[in-house]
Design an enzyme around this catalytic site. Structure first.
Site: not given
Ligand code: PRP
Length: 172
Positions: A40-41, A96-97, A100, A128, A149, A156, A162
């Protein structure tokens, strides 16, 4: 945990999104592109970016989740890829938002590539790099950041924050 300082203001976000749109338009040849927003991000950034691109798009969605309700990735990526739209022979832009560990983007790119697109590009608003656990980078990045963070503009903490118009740190 509590909201910390503003890291990127609404003005920062608008300016960088416009710049990213120019970079993407200069790199992906003219014609329709298929934008896949990672839910969702990336919902907020994805919509703003599509407007800024100002070109013909079709839109798909993929739902990816790796975080539990904490601030650390669980290490396992769950993908729901039912509403991606037609991929085969299309020019695809994955939105992507944040990147990580890189596990989510890696999973999404692999899923999209398996469907034989004409090309795949990816854009992440926040990156990051110090947190990376798999060797993957987005083709376009809004802002590289340190390991802090962040919440807001789609990001979120346990599904909260969000809706914040800017991006803020979230701290003990
Ligand atoms: C978050 C963000 C990315 C992902 C990045 O999603 O939106 O999709 O984590 O992290 P990574 O590089 O370690 O995989 P999340 O799983 O929190 O779901 P969301 O988008 O619904 O918040």
């Amino acid at each position: 945990m509590a909201l910390g300082k503003v890291i990127f203001s609404r003005e920062d976000i608008d300016r960088r999104t416009a710049e990213l749109a120019c970079e993407i338009n200069a790199s992906i040849p003219a014609g329709k592109i298929h934008v896949i927003i990672t839910l969702k991000g990336a919902l907020y950034f994805g919509v703003d970016l599509i407007r800024a691109l100002g070109r013909q798009v079709t839109i798909g969605f993929i739902t990816a989740s790796s975080y539990g309700d904490g601030t650390e990735s669980s290490g396992e990526v769950l993908l729901k890829a039912k509403d991606t739209g037609e991929i085969t022979a299309r020019r695809v832009l994955i939105v992507e938002d944040i990147i990580d560990t890189g596990r989510t983007l890696e999973s999404v790119v692999n899923t999209i590539r398996s469907r034989k697109p004409a090309s795949v590009h990816s854009v992440a608003f926040i990156d990051k790099p110090s947190r990376r656990e798999v060797a993957i980078d987005a083709d376009f990045v809004g802002f590289p950041v340190e390991d802090v963070f962040l919440v807001g503009y789609g990001l979120d903490y346990a599904e909260a924050y969000r809706e914040l118009p800017c991006i803020r740190s979230f701290e003990p």
